[in-house]
Write a protein that holds these residues in place. Structure first.
Motif, PDB file in Angstrom:
ATOM      1  N   LEU A 107      -4.146 -11.356  -4.694  1.00 45.75           N
ATOM      2  CA  LEU A 107      -5.211 -10.494  -4.172  1.00 45.75           C
ATOM      3  C   LEU A 107      -4.807  -9.882  -2.830  1.00 45.75           C
ATOM      4  O   LEU A 107      -4.987  -8.679  -2.605  1.00 45.75           O
ATOM      5  CB  LEU A 107      -6.499 -11.302  -4.026  1.00 45.75           C
ATOM      6  CG  LEU A 107      -7.691 -10.582  -3.373  1.00 45.75           C
ATOM      7  CD1 LEU A 107      -8.122  -9.385  -4.211  1.00 45.75           C
ATOM      8  CD2 LEU A 107      -8.860 -11.552  -3.178  1.00 45.75           C
ATOM      9  N   CYS A 108      -4.236 -10.705  -1.942  1.00 43.63           N
ATOM     10  CA  CYS A 108      -3.816 -10.216  -0.623  1.00 43.63           C
ATOM     11  C   CYS A 108      -2.679  -9.203  -0.741  1.00 43.63           C
ATOM     12  O   CYS A 108      -2.640  -8.213   0.004  1.00 43.63           O
ATOM     13  CB  CYS A 108      -3.394 -11.386   0.260  1.00 43.63           C
ATOM     14  SG  CYS A 108      -4.755 -12.469   0.737  1.00 43.63           S
ATOM     15  N   THR A 109      -1.755  -9.441  -1.669  1.00 43.81           N
ATOM     16  CA  THR A 109      -0.670  -8.482  -1.902  1.00 43.81           C
ATOM     17  C   THR A 109      -1.239  -7.132  -2.315  1.00 43.81           C
ATOM     18  O   THR A 109      -0.800  -6.075  -1.834  1.00 43.81           O
ATOM     19  CB  THR A 109       0.291  -9.001  -2.990  1.00 43.81           C
ATOM     20  OG1 THR A 109       0.781 -10.289  -2.617  1.00 43.81           O
ATOM     21  CG2 THR A 109       1.469  -8.047  -3.172  1.00 43.81           C
ATOM     22  N   SER A 110      -2.224  -7.168  -3.191  1.00 42.90           N
ATOM     23  CA  SER A 110      -2.858  -5.922  -3.656  1.00 42.90           C
ATOM     24  C   SER A 110      -3.586  -5.223  -2.513  1.00 42.90           C
ATOM     25  O   SER A 110      -3.469  -3.999  -2.342  1.00 42.90           O
ATOM     26  CB  SER A 110      -3.842  -6.220  -4.790  1.00 42.90           C
ATOM     27  OG  SER A 110      -3.196  -6.879  -5.863  1.00 42.90           O
ATOM     28  N   MET A 111      -4.341  -5.991  -1.728  1.00 46.15           N
ATOM     29  CA  MET A 111      -5.100  -5.393  -0.624  1.00 46.15           C
ATOM     30  C   MET A 111      -4.170  -4.773   0.417  1.00 46.15           C
ATOM     31  O   MET A 111      -4.435  -3.671   0.926  1.00 46.15           O
ATOM     32  CB  MET A 111      -5.988  -6.449   0.038  1.00 46.15           C
ATOM     33  CG  MET A 111      -7.168  -6.898  -0.816  1.00 46.15           C
ATOM     34  SD  MET A 111      -8.443  -7.787   0.121  1.00 46.15           S
ATOM     35  CE  MET A 111      -7.519  -9.179   0.746  1.00 46.15           C
ATOM     36  N   LEU A 112      -3.095  -5.455   0.728  1.00 45.64           N
ATOM     37  CA  LEU A 112      -2.170  -4.925   1.732  1.00 45.64           C
ATOM     38  C   LEU A 112      -1.380  -3.736   1.207  1.00 45.64           C
ATOM     39  O   LEU A 112      -0.999  -2.846   1.977  1.00 45.64           O
ATOM     40  CB  LEU A 112      -1.224  -6.033   2.200  1.00 45.64           C
ATOM     41  CG  LEU A 112      -1.897  -7.087   3.100  1.00 45.64           C
ATOM     42  CD1 LEU A 112      -0.986  -8.279   3.327  1.00 45.64           C
ATOM     43  CD2 LEU A 112      -2.290  -6.473   4.443  1.00 45.64           C
ATOM     44  N   SER A 113      -1.131  -3.697  -0.095  1.00 45.80           N
ATOM     45  CA  SER A 113      -0.496  -2.514  -0.697  1.00 45.80           C
ATOM     46  C   SER A 113      -1.397  -1.297  -0.523  1.00 45.80           C
ATOM     47  O   SER A 113      -0.932  -0.204  -0.162  1.00 45.80           O
ATOM     48  CB  SER A 113      -0.223  -2.757  -2.186  1.00 45.80           C
ATOM     49  OG  SER A 113       0.670  -3.825  -2.372  1.00 45.80           O
ATOM     50  N   VAL A 114      -2.699  -1.496  -0.771  1.00 49.42           N
ATOM     51  CA  VAL A 114      -3.670  -0.412  -0.577  1.00 49.42           C
ATOM     52  C   VAL A 114      -3.715  -0.005   0.896  1.00 49.42           C
ATOM     53  O   VAL A 114      -3.762   1.195   1.222  1.00 49.42           O
ATOM     54  CB  VAL A 114      -5.068  -0.845  -1.071  1.00 49.42           C
ATOM     55  CG1 VAL A 114      -6.104   0.214  -0.726  1.00 49.42           C
ATOM     56  CG2 VAL A 114      -5.053  -1.098  -2.570  1.00 49.42           C
ATOM     57  N   ALA A 115      -3.687  -0.993   1.806  1.00 49.94           N
ATOM     58  CA  ALA A 115      -3.717  -0.700   3.244  1.00 49.94           C
ATOM     59  C   ALA A 115      -2.496   0.121   3.659  1.00 49.94           C
ATOM     60  O   ALA A 115      -2.610   1.057   4.473  1.00 49.94           O
ATOM     61  CB  ALA A 115      -3.772  -2.001   4.041  1.00 49.94           C
ATOM     62  N   THR A 116      -1.336  -0.201   3.099  1.00 53.88           N
ATOM     63  CA  THR A 116      -0.111   0.550   3.411  1.00 53.88           C
ATOM     64  C   THR A 116      -0.234   1.994   2.938  1.00 53.88           C
ATOM     65  O   THR A 116       0.141   2.939   3.657  1.00 53.88           O
ATOM     66  CB  THR A 116       1.111  -0.118   2.748  1.00 53.88           C
ATOM     67  OG1 THR A 116       1.167  -1.491   3.138  1.00 53.88           O
ATOM     68  CG2 THR A 116       2.394   0.563   3.184  1.00 53.88           C
ATOM     69  N   ILE A 117      -0.763   2.174   1.733  1.00 48.73           N
ATOM     70  CA  ILE A 117      -0.959   3.531   1.195  1.00 48.73           C
ATOM     71  C   ILE A 117      -1.947   4.315   2.061  1.00 48.73           C
ATOM     72  O   ILE A 117      -1.741   5.505   2.347  1.00 48.73           O
ATOM     73  CB  ILE A 117      -1.446   3.460  -0.272  1.00 48.73           C
ATOM     74  CG1 ILE A 117      -0.355   2.860  -1.159  1.00 48.73           C
ATOM     75  CG2 ILE A 117      -1.851   4.840  -0.786  1.00 48.73           C
ATOM     76  CD1 ILE A 117      -0.820   2.506  -2.563  1.00 48.73           C
ATOM     77  N   LEU A 118      -3.016   3.645   2.492  1.00 55.57           N
ATOM     78  CA  LEU A 118      -4.000   4.305   3.353  1.00 55.57           C
ATOM     79  C   LEU A 118      -3.388   4.709   4.697  1.00 55.57           C
ATOM     80  O   LEU A 118      -3.704   5.775   5.237  1.00 55.57           O
ATOM     81  CB  LEU A 118      -5.192   3.379   3.594  1.00 55.57           C
ATOM     82  CG  LEU A 118      -6.160   3.193   2.424  1.00 55.57           C
ATOM     83  CD1 LEU A 118      -7.200   2.123   2.767  1.00 55.57           C
ATOM     84  CD2 LEU A 118      -6.853   4.499   2.076  1.00 55.57           C
ATOM     85  N   GLN A 119      -2.503   3.854   5.227  1.00 59.63           N
ATOM     86  CA  GLN A 119      -1.854   4.176   6.498  1.00 59.63           C
ATOM     87  C   GLN A 119      -0.959   5.405   6.351  1.00 59.63           C
ATOM     88  O   GLN A 119      -0.934   6.278   7.219  1.00 59.63           O
ATOM     89  CB  GLN A 119      -1.032   2.972   6.988  1.00 59.63           C
ATOM     90  CG  GLN A 119      -0.326   3.173   8.316  1.00 59.63           C
ATOM     91  CD  GLN A 119      -1.277   3.222   9.496  1.00 59.63           C
ATOM     92  OE1 GLN A 119      -2.441   2.848   9.390  1.00 59.63           O
ATOM     93  NE2 GLN A 119      -0.788   3.710  10.622  1.00 59.63           N
TER      94      GLN A 119
END
Length: 531
Positions: free
Chosen positions: A471-483
């Motif tokens: 779950l954290c890997t997925s959330m941080l992947s989304v955060a990277t894309i948003l950045q």
């Protein structure tokens, strides 16, 4: 008789073997801790002012650091501004570090105290959920008032609310403990919003905005040192005496008020908060998010207008919205990590783990991360640095997900902790430029709503450590894309260390997009005086 001696000898051999295995078990953790200390020492030296004096010893010439020097504001070498920044930073850290010390002192013993009182795991879970829920609901509205009522006042309010929360821990009554959790949730929201808001505005008023990233890095570095110190102090005072009832016999199960034992860290936190209140009241200057004209018009506004205005500002600005989502996704992953790293490590071994040494290693990595931020912020735009931080954090959680060895998992933990140390000064600097000053505290508290939703989800679901890391890997992947999307939206990188930096804010009442200067009129006046 001979058979008995053989049994004794065999038992002694087994004991010696177990001790040897424990020493072998501790060896990797001790060695890794030593390596992280060296890494932190190197990063701290590289980020300090001593580097310029000794860098030639490492083969660096003046020309090799030219790009870095070009990115640095000339203000950072101005002796007058350096002195101003130093005085301001000392005032801030004196209150901030005392405040986070009180928080770190309590953290390890909240669950242990509830358990000692005899509450079930379900009842304890309800208390924890109530705390995060309070932070999400009440903290958001109360913290949003700081912009119009004054950040210094709300810093003192934070301390008073947290003091009241500490007092409730002395009562073995579920309703009183619930009240304490509700108060603690509000205090946590204030801690993570009002302090940053005061710091950013104070830098602008003093004309030292170009030093802001250094202040965030220093605060994060000091926070890690305080965390280690608090762990040692709390452990010492918690074991100094037993938990006993007041105004009743020791074996009286109906006693309500208690003292000693696991309550000692909370009492120490209370004393620290009293000191923090005094220091803030006597050394800090008051500042607001609004101009004098806004403050006059704010008198006729309703108490929840700060929240609604911040909400509309956030949803109408991609920069503000993306920044908030990135904050929630990263910090939500961080909280899940806090809940899950212990069971994840225990699942990989049957032997007892050196939790104190592991926690100290985590904090040393955070210190190294904040020093690494100080190194790169001089030569890299903070938004680009954010992409690397989020990307590496994603990789760290992916490694946790697929690692099956104790050492490999621990190394992944340390990589993530290093990104934590880099993340907070990075995001603090970014938010200082993106979030409008007039609504800063309100928006910072608004950012905590999705964060608390993530935390509540992790508490209310029965996810395994492996599932949590996915779950954290997925959330941080989304955060990277948003950045990355945030950078593309801005079209070009902007330097948040520039004294002329502006941020976009929505004027909800007019329905127009306006540019709100990060630098206040006070800073402009200060700059003109310097010239």
């Amino acid at each position: 008789m001979g058979h008995c001696k053989l049994k004794v000898n065999t038992s002694k051999k087994e004991t010696r073997l177990k001790r040897k295995q424990r020493r072998i078990k501790m060896a990797p953790f001790t060695s890794i801790f030593g390596c992280t200390l060296l890494l932190n020492a190197a990063a701290t030296f590289r980020s300090s002012s001593y580097w310029n004096s000794y860098k030639s010893c490492f083969g660096y010439s003046e020309g090799q650091s030219g790009n870095e020097d070009e990115n640095k504001s000339s203000d950072t070498s101005n002796p007058t501004l350096i002195a101003k920044h130093g005085a301001l930073l000392k005032k801030y850290l004196a209150v901030y570090l005392l405040s986070v010390l009180s928080d770190w002192l309590q953290g390890p013993y909240v669950y242990a105290l509830y358990d000692k009182y005899g509450y079930s795991q379900h009842e304890i879970a309800v208390l924890f959920v109530a705390g995060f829920g309070s932070s999400m609901v009440f903290g958001t509205f109360i913290g949003g008032l700081a912009d119009s009522c004054g950040r210094k006042k709300f810093t003192i309010l934070f301390a008073l609310i947290y003091i009241a929360s500490c007092v409730t821990k002395h009562f073995k009554d579920f309703n009183i403990l619930m009240l304490g959790r509700l108060l603690g949730g509000v205090a946590t929201s204030l801690l993570f919003s009002v302090f940053d808001s005061w710091l950013i505005r104070s830098h602008a008023d003093a004309g030292v905005t170009s030093f802001l990233s250094k202040s965030f890095a220093a605060a994060q570095y000091g926070n890690s040192i305080v965390a280690i110190s608090a762990g040692l102090l709390a452990n010492q005072v918690a074991s100094s005496g037993p938990l006993v009832p007041m105004f009743a016999d020791e074996d009286d199960e109906d006693a309500v008020v208690y003292k000693g034992g696991y309550l000692n860290p909370f009492d120490m936190a209370l004393v620290v908060l009293v000191i923090a209140t005094f220091v803030a009241a006597t050394t800090w200057d008051e500042n607001f998010g609004e101009t004098k004209e806004d403050a006059q018009s704010a008198k006729n506004k309703r108490w929840y207008d700060a929240f609604t205005s911040a909400f509309y500002t956030t949803i109408h600005s991609k920069e503000i919205l993306y920044t908030g989502l990135i904050c929630s996704l990263f910090e939500g992953s961080m909280y899940i990590f806090v809940f899950m790293w212990t069971p994840a490590m225990q699942a990989l071994t049957d032997d007892p783990l050196p939790f104190g040494l592991i926690f100290a290693t985590f904090m040393v990595c955070c210190m190294a991360g904040s020093s690494i931020f100080s190194v790169f912020i001089g030569s890299m735009k903070v938004e680009k640095l954010g992409v690397y931080v989020l990307g590496i954090a994603t990789v760290a959680f992916a490694l946790m997900t697929f690692s099956s060895s104790e050492t490999g998992t621990f190394m992944a933990f340390l990589l993530f902790e290093m990104t934590v140390g880099t993340y907070f000064p990075t995001m603090g600097t970014m938010k200082s430029a993106i979030v409008p000053e007039s609504k800063r505290a309100a928006i910072y508290n608004l950012y905590r709503i999705p964060l608390n939703c993530i935390v509540l989800f992790s508490l209310l679901t029965d996810l395994t450590p492996h599932q949590s890391f996915i779950l954290c890997t997925s959330m941080l992947s989304v955060a990277t894309i948003l950045q990355i999307s945030l950078i593309k939206h801005q079209q070009t990188f902007f330097s948040t260390s520039s004294a002329s930096q502006t941020t976009k804010a929505i004027d909800v009442e007019k329905g127009t997009l306006e540019s709100e200067p990060l630098v206040s009129d006070a800073e402009d006046d200060a700059s003109s005086k310097e010239n």
